[in-house]
Design an enzyme around this catalytic site. Structure first.
Site, PDB file in Angstrom:
ATOM      1  N   ARG A 213       0.843  -1.204   0.000  1.00 36.96           N
ATOM      2  CA  ARG A 213       0.000   0.000   0.000  1.00 36.96           C
ATOM      3  C   ARG A 213       0.871   1.244   0.000  1.00 36.96           C
ATOM      4  O   ARG A 213       0.595   2.218  -0.691  1.00 36.96           O
ATOM      5  CB  ARG A 213      -0.908   0.003   1.237  1.00 36.96           C
ATOM      6  CG  ARG A 213      -2.025  -1.018   1.145  1.00 36.96           C
ATOM      7  CD  ARG A 213      -2.677  -1.214   2.501  1.00 36.96           C
ATOM      8  NE  ARG A 213      -3.206   0.018   3.052  1.00 36.96           N
ATOM      9  CZ  ARG A 213      -3.376   0.243   4.349  1.00 36.96           C
ATOM     10  NH1 ARG A 213      -3.071  -0.697   5.234  1.00 36.96           N
ATOM     11  NH2 ARG A 213      -3.856   1.382   4.767  1.00 36.96           N
TER      12      ARG A 213
ATOM     13  N   SER B  19      -6.137  -3.146   8.884  1.00 30.70           N
ATOM     14  CA  SER B  19      -4.700  -3.257   9.159  1.00 30.70           C
ATOM     15  C   SER B  19      -4.421  -3.038  10.652  1.00 30.70           C
ATOM     16  O   SER B  19      -3.768  -3.853  11.315  1.00 30.70           O
ATOM     17  CB  SER B  19      -3.964  -2.212   8.310  1.00 30.70           C
ATOM     18  OG  SER B  19      -2.652  -2.031   8.749  1.00 30.70           O
TER      19      SER B  19
HETATM   20  N1  URA Z   1      -1.178   2.092  10.627  1.00 26.82           N
HETATM   21  C1  URA Z   1      -1.342   0.786  10.322  1.00 26.82           C
HETATM   22  O1  URA Z   1      -0.907  -0.078  11.029  1.00 26.82           O
HETATM   23  N2  URA Z   1      -2.005   0.488   9.203  1.00 26.82           N
HETATM   24  C2  URA Z   1      -2.518   1.422   8.401  1.00 26.82           C
HETATM   25  O2  URA Z   1      -3.117   1.068   7.423  1.00 26.82           O
HETATM   26  C3  URA Z   1      -2.339   2.775   8.714  1.00 26.82           C
HETATM   27  C4  URA Z   1      -1.659   3.086   9.853  1.00 26.82           C
END
Ligand code: URA
Length: 443
Positions: free
Chosen positions: A168, A183
């Protein structure tokens, strides 16, 4: 079903089933998927979104792609805090030992700085010897003994998320609310929490600057937590200017220690107490936020929170003398230069993104995950929006490694700090509280 089918379906706005998400995350963790296809799926998700069932299935797939920190045998509550990231945000360093000293276990899993935002792991690692890469067994033993461990996401925890996050980051698909929520929650639920407090930053320096996006992120994470008996409370907090005075890494550790010694900047202390009160209530160590606040203030005043921090630092290999003489233990910048007000007036803005990018330009942050940082550099910004200032008055100190880095820092502050004629309207530190019961507007 091939990954190409899933890409096409999501591209056309279709639904991916729970079973398909499970297979996807399993293959992703195993390194069995082509990066270009995963990237295409991410971009389709970015534009098409995920419905609630898909978000849950993706989160559960990522959670179960690795091991968990099993703390279910502990009799006390287990509560963590997650911040969506800001500039000068060193709250975790104070909050974790403080809440642990008040009787709630804090298995705190943090991240590294990226882009304009700092990261708790980088800050902690400016303490010589401090090791954030504990095995799950060692982290669990430390939480049992000290009520807290300060760790990073190892390859053992949610490995599918680790791969997806890296992709990402490289494909411009970080800012998608279902992906962010899945996430974060896949890692937080891997800590077997009984509660989670979210600090969702809003304003110019926030990852999601729009209020509606912040509320949607909070609601999505509350929904994911509810499915796993993990109540989530979110506070929406101001990131229109940096938090506290120190912005960098080693200097933020020093400011955290000053706060643990019952001092520190007012905004930093207040936000720590507000988040800590939510954690104590969720962890059933206090019946109300007011009682919780009293307990937290007591632990700061008595030195119990500082002592807990000292024990955690020592347990994780760091030099505990940092608590007594931070400046003698932490890396110091070779160059210190004042930044003075260019005119009489009122401080209108201290733009956090510009400050954060300035730290990176000085060598104290990273633009890619692989970069090494210089923990000694940063800023101490001693003014606040609304302050009336005189031309030539020192408003900040630039802490740099050499003349070129100081010049980069100066250019950043020149761009970040705006002085005008009339005071800006005050912005509340905490604007909203969001829980399963709904959204409360705070003053
Ligand atoms: N922190 C995370 O762990 N994942 C994300 O997608 C954005 C911030």
């Amino acid at each position: 079903m091939t990954l190409r089918d899933l890409i096409e379906r999501k591209r056309d706005g279709g639904h991916i089933t729970a079973e398909e998400w499970r297979d996807f995350t399993r293959d992703l963790a195993a390194g069995a998927l082509a990066d270009y296809q995963v990237s295409a799926l991410l971009m389709a998700i970015y534009f098409r979104g995920l419905d609630d069932d898909e978000t849950v299935a993706l989160m559960e797939g990522m959670l179960h792609s690795g091991r968990t920190l099993d703390l279910r045998h502990l009799t006390v509550g287990r509560v963590d805090k997650h911040s969506t990231g800001g500039v000068g945000d060193k709250v975790s360093l104070i909050l974790a030992p403080l809440v642990a000293a008040c009787g709630v276990a804090v298995p705190m899993m943090s991240g590294r700085g990226l882009g304009h935002t700092g990261g708790t792991l980088d800050k902690l690692e400016s303490i010589p010897g401090f090791d954030t890469r504990l095995t799950l067994e060692r982290a669990a033993a430390q939480v049992e003994r000290l009520g807290c461990a300060l760790i990073g996401q190892t390859g053992e925890i949610a490995p599918a998320d680790k791969r997806l996050y890296a992709m990402r980051d490289a494909t411009g698909t970080v800012e998608a609310i279902p992906l962010i929520a899945a996430s974060i929650m896949s890692k937080k639920l891997a800590e077997s929490l009984t509660g989670l407090v979210l600090d969702v930053k809003t304003g110019a320096g926030a990852f999601l600057p729009e209020l509606d996006d912040s509320l949607r992120l909070a609601a999505t994470m509350i929904g994911l937590g509810a499915r796993h008996d993990c109540p989530v409370v979110a506070l929406l907090t101001n990131m229109d200017s940096p938090l506290g005075e120190a912005c960098g890494n080693a200097n933020e550790v020093e400011e955290s220690i000053a706060t643990l010694k019952n001092g520190g900047p007012t905004d930093l202390r207040e936000l720590t107490l507000r988040l800590g009160a939510e954690m104590l209530v969720l962890g059933r160590a206090a019946p109300s936020a007011a009682v919780a606040r009293g307990l937290l203030e007591g632990a700061l005043a008595s030195g119990a929170a500082l002592e807990r921090f000292r024990e955690i630092v020592a347990a994780q290999g760091g030099d505990p003398r940092v608590c007594d003489a931070p400046a003698a233990v932490l890396p110091q910048p070779p160059v210190r230069e004042p930044w003075t007000a260019p005119r009489d007036g009122v401080v209108l803005r201290i733009e956090p993104r510009t400050v954060g990018r300035g730290i990176t330009a000085m060598g104290g942050g990273r633009s890619t995950m692989e970069e090494r940082i210089d923990p000694s550099v940063g800023f101490r910004i001693t003014t606040r929006p609304g302050d009336r200032v005189k031309r030539g008055e020192v408003l900040a100190t630039i802490e740099a490694r050499d003349a070129a880095s100081a010049a980069a820092g100066r250019a950043a502050l020149d761009a970040a700090i705006t002085i005008g004629d009339s005071a800006p309207p005050p912005i509340p530190l905490v604007s909203h509280r969001v829980s399963a019961s709904g959204v409360e507007l705070l003053g």
